[in-house]
Motif scaffolding. Structure first.
Motif, mmCIF file in Angstrom:
data_model
loop_
_atom_site.group_PDB
_atom_site.id
_atom_site.type_symbol
_atom_site.label_atom_id
_atom_site.label_comp_id
_atom_site.label_asym_id
_atom_site.label_seq_id
_atom_site.Cartn_x
_atom_site.Cartn_y
_atom_site.Cartn_z
ATOM 1 N N ALA A 261 25.908 15.203 27.364
ATOM 2 C CA ALA A 261 26.850 15.347 26.259
ATOM 3 C C ALA A 261 26.672 14.211 25.255
ATOM 4 N N ALA A 262 27.055 14.481 24.031
ATOM 5 C CA ALA A 262 26.922 13.471 22.976
ATOM 6 C C ALA A 262 27.667 12.190 23.347
ATOM 7 N N ALA A 263 28.853 12.330 23.933
ATOM 8 C CA ALA A 263 29.645 11.146 24.302
ATOM 9 C C ALA A 263 28.929 10.338 25.382
ATOM 10 N N GLN A 264 28.281 11.013 26.323
ATOM 11 C CA GLN A 264 27.537 10.305 27.367
ATOM 12 C C GLN A 264 26.375 9.519 26.769
ATOM 13 N N ILE A 265 25.685 10.130 25.818
ATOM 14 C CA ILE A 265 24.537 9.471 25.202
ATOM 15 C C ILE A 265 24.978 8.267 24.370
ATOM 16 N N VAL A 266 26.063 8.419 23.628
ATOM 17 C CA VAL A 266 26.577 7.299 22.827
ATOM 18 C C VAL A 266 26.929 6.115 23.728
ATOM 19 N N LYS A 267 27.600 6.395 24.837
ATOM 20 C CA LYS A 267 27.971 5.332 25.767
ATOM 21 C C LYS A 267 26.738 4.675 26.380
ATOM 22 N N LEU A 268 25.751 5.512 26.739
ATOM 23 C CA LEU A 268 24.523 4.986 27.326
ATOM 24 C C LEU A 268 23.783 4.106 26.324
ATOM 25 N N LYS A 269 23.705 4.548 25.084
ATOM 26 C CA LYS A 269 23.026 3.764 24.050
ATOM 27 C C LYS A 269 23.727 2.426 23.828
ATOM 28 N N GLN A 270 25.042 2.454 23.786
ATOM 29 C CA GLN A 270 25.799 1.224 23.543
ATOM 30 C C GLN A 270 25.585 0.221 24.667
ATOM 31 N N GLN A 271 25.643 0.717 25.903
ATOM 32 C CA GLN A 271 25.480 -0.175 27.042
ATOM 33 C C GLN A 271 24.063 -0.742 27.112
ATOM 34 N N LEU A 272 23.070 0.102 26.864
ATOM 35 C CA LEU A 272 21.692 -0.365 26.915
ATOM 36 C C LEU A 272 21.390 -1.337 25.774
ATOM 37 N N THR A 273 21.944 -1.065 24.615
ATOM 38 C CA THR A 273 21.745 -1.974 23.482
ATOM 39 C C THR A 273 22.292 -3.355 23.808
ATOM 40 N N THR A 274 23.443 -3.392 24.460
ATOM 41 C CA THR A 274 24.053 -4.668 24.837
ATOM 42 C C THR A 274 23.202 -5.408 25.870
ATOM 43 N N GLN A 275 22.655 -4.643 26.832
ATOM 44 C CA GLN A 275 21.931 -5.272 27.937
ATOM 45 C C GLN A 275 20.460 -5.579 27.625
ATOM 46 N N CYS A 276 19.900 -4.828 26.671
ATOM 47 C CA CYS A 276 18.474 -5.013 26.371
ATOM 48 C C CYS A 276 18.269 -6.204 25.434
ATOM 49 N N LYS A 277 18.503 -7.390 25.934
ATOM 50 C CA LYS A 277 18.260 -8.596 25.166
ATOM 51 C C LYS A 277 17.196 -9.387 25.894
ATOM 52 N N ASN A 278 15.998 -9.215 25.439
ATOM 53 C CA ASN A 278 14.866 -9.884 26.083
ATOM 54 C C ASN A 278 14.888 -11.370 25.728
ATOM 55 N N SER A 279 14.978 -12.217 26.737
ATOM 56 C CA SER A 279 15.086 -13.661 26.500
ATOM 57 C C SER A 279 13.842 -14.241 25.835
ATOM 58 N N ASN A 280 12.731 -13.508 25.895
ATOM 59 C CA ASN A 280 11.489 -14.000 25.285
ATOM 60 C C ASN A 280 11.353 -13.589 23.831
ATOM 61 N N GLU A 281 12.305 -12.831 23.346
ATOM 62 C CA GLU A 281 12.248 -12.365 21.965
ATOM 63 C C GLU A 281 13.592 -12.586 21.297
ATOM 64 N N SER A 282 13.546 -12.957 20.051
ATOM 65 C CA SER A 282 14.784 -13.152 19.301
ATOM 66 C C SER A 282 15.316 -11.840 18.760
ATOM 67 N N GLU A 283 14.447 -10.854 18.684
ATOM 68 C CA GLU A 283 14.838 -9.577 18.102
ATOM 69 C C GLU A 283 15.384 -8.643 19.180
#
Length: 476
Positions: A261-283
């Motif tokens: 569902a669209a709501a599931q995907i939005v939640k998944l994207k938000q959570q992954l965006t928050t967690q996908c912070k690679n310490s070796n990259e500033s971006e």
């Protein structure tokens, strides 16, 4: 799993050509983006529609319009009615269309007593239940001068009396990739919906017409020569490897569709965006709907394999074992490809992602998957040309690993907009994923922003996949 009893009867077989004199005799060369697909099985898709009328009504009222609109559409998409000419080395293969030479598309009309609602269901069911509705490409022939001739497309229309209709399509990937072929289906459906009127917008809008010119391809690195070597090996091995496929697939395989569902995907994207912070990259990584869906599906495929078969057949599937994820990148709008979006042919580059099993199987393995896929997506924005020119070397490495998942289809195709005059499709299936190593991605039929993911697995592994997907979605 016992298959339900039903009958599929052939009603008629006809051949549909472009209007006489509308397309001149034409020869189209093949390039390094086309040639690797000679080893690929035909692409197969099924479009199911509601049609609450009898078979006789379909034949009298709908079939003439369907045939006429197909004929008009083939005037623009003539390579689909042409032949693949496959000469022995050192000659080059090409697509050849002959005006007045009988080039056409076979269209089979059949009637089925099968349960239409079972066929369009999402829950797991016998994968073979859809096979009777897939057209078979006619067999190859051999010309007097030793050139093997391959048909390119076939159509099968099946009527489920007073319930529905299925349009089955099969085509040789050498002639067209998914974007090109769905452009054809969209045009055909539009012309059909307009009752086969030649004035259809799709036939008269120059911005929508397919472009067949191959002169735009530059080949400074000799990619065509390398791809030709692959083709020559392929055609020389025809008798050993290329006869009619009689591969026996496990009898317990099932097909299922999972709707995110669209709501599931939005939640998944938000959570992954928050967690996908690679310490070796500033971006910070940009997590799209595609990346989020690929990530969770890849993880669930790996975990389902581990649950069902925790020890690989060679006994060496440890944490350092590489797992691969493959998605195709449409290069028409990418840097280095001066091609219009309506270019008809193949214009794909392989996006190959790899990661160690140990990094993917941990509790936050989906983050590792998302970061790796996002990185590759970004690389392909400017590096698609280089990936396309590398040929099959990286693909061969991936296939040799035995641990790979591939994606077919794309939500960008908007397949649920394909209306032949009977309304939007009830269900769409891609049958060429039956090998069990691929997923098909299309947009959700029922809501914007949602996704439909179909796959074929053994019954036990499908149960494991279903459980893993539910757990992962719950975690987010």
């Amino acid at each position: 799993m016992a298959a339900p009893s039903f009958m599929v009867n052939i009603v008629d077989t006809i051949h549909v050509s472009a209007p006489a004199g509308s397309v001149p005799t034409t020869s189209l060369p093949l390039n390094y983006l086309d040639l690797p697909w000679f080893a690929s099985a035909p692409m197969q898709s099924l479009f199911f529609y509601e049609f609450p009328h009898s078979t006789s009504h379909f034949i009298q009222a709908a079939l003439p319009i369907l045939k006429h609109s197909l004929s008009l559409t083939l005037q623009q998409f003539f390579p689909l009615a042409a032949k693949l000419m496959c000469p022995p080395p050192p000659l080059k293969p090409y697509i050849f269309y002959t005006d007045g030479g009988g080039d056409s598309v076979p269209l089979t009309v059949s009637e089925s007593t099968a349960d239409f609602n079972l066929l369009i269901a999402n829950y797991p069911r016998d994968f073979k239940s859809l096979h009777p509705y897939v057209p078979e490409l006619p067999p190859s022939t051999m010309s007097s001068d030793g050139v093997r001739v391959l048909p390119i497309m076939a159509v099968k229309v099946t009527v489920f009396p007073n319930v529905g209709v299925c349009i089955g399509l099969a085509h040789n990937h050498v002639a067209a990739d998914g974007s090109s072929f769905m452009h054809f289906v969209r045009c055909w459906s539009s012309v059909c919906k307009s009752n086969g009127e030649p004035a259809s917008a799709f036939l008269n809008d120059s911005a929508r017409r397919p472009i067949h010119n191959r002169e735009a391809f530059d080949d400074p690195n000799g990619c065509n020569d390398e791809a030709l070597k692959f083709y020559w090996h392929w055609i020389s091995s025809w008798r050993e490897n290329l006869g009619p496929s009689k591969e026996i697939l496990p009898a317990d395989k099932v097909r299922a569709t999972f709707v995110l569902a669209a709501a599931q995907i939005v939640k998944l994207k938000q959570q992954l965006t928050t967690q996908c912070k690679n310490s070796n990259e500033s971006e910070q990584q940009l997590i799209s709907t595609f990346i989020a869906t690929c990530s969770i599906m890849w993880i669930c495929m790996i975990k389902s394999e581990e649950n069902y078969n925790p020890i690989s057949s060679n006994g060496h599937d440890d944490d350092d074992t590489l797992h691969y994820f493959l998605f195709a990148v449409d290069c028409r709008s990418r840097t280095g490809f001066p091609l219009p979006v309506t270019y008809f042919g193949n214009c794909l580059a392989p996006g190959i992602v790899k990661a160690k099993k140990g990094d993917l199987m941990v509790s936050n393995g989906i983050v590792t998957a998302a970061e790796a896929i996002a990185k590759k997506v970004k690389e392909m924005e400017s590096g698609a040309l280089q990936e396309a020119q590398k040929g099959t070397s990286k693909l061969e490495e991936m296939f040799r690993s035995g641990h790979h998942v591939a994606v077919s289809g794309s939500p960008k195709f908007r397949v649920y907009d394909m209306d032949f005059g009977w309304g939007r499709p009830m269900k769409i299936e891609f049958i060429h994923i039956d090998d069990g190593g691929s997923l098909s991605f299309i947009e959700s039929r029922d809501e914007p922003g949602g996704m439909e993911v179909s796959l074929v697995l053994s019954k036990n592994r499908m149960d494991a996949f279903t459980s893993n997907l539910a757990e992962n979605l719950k975690a987010f």
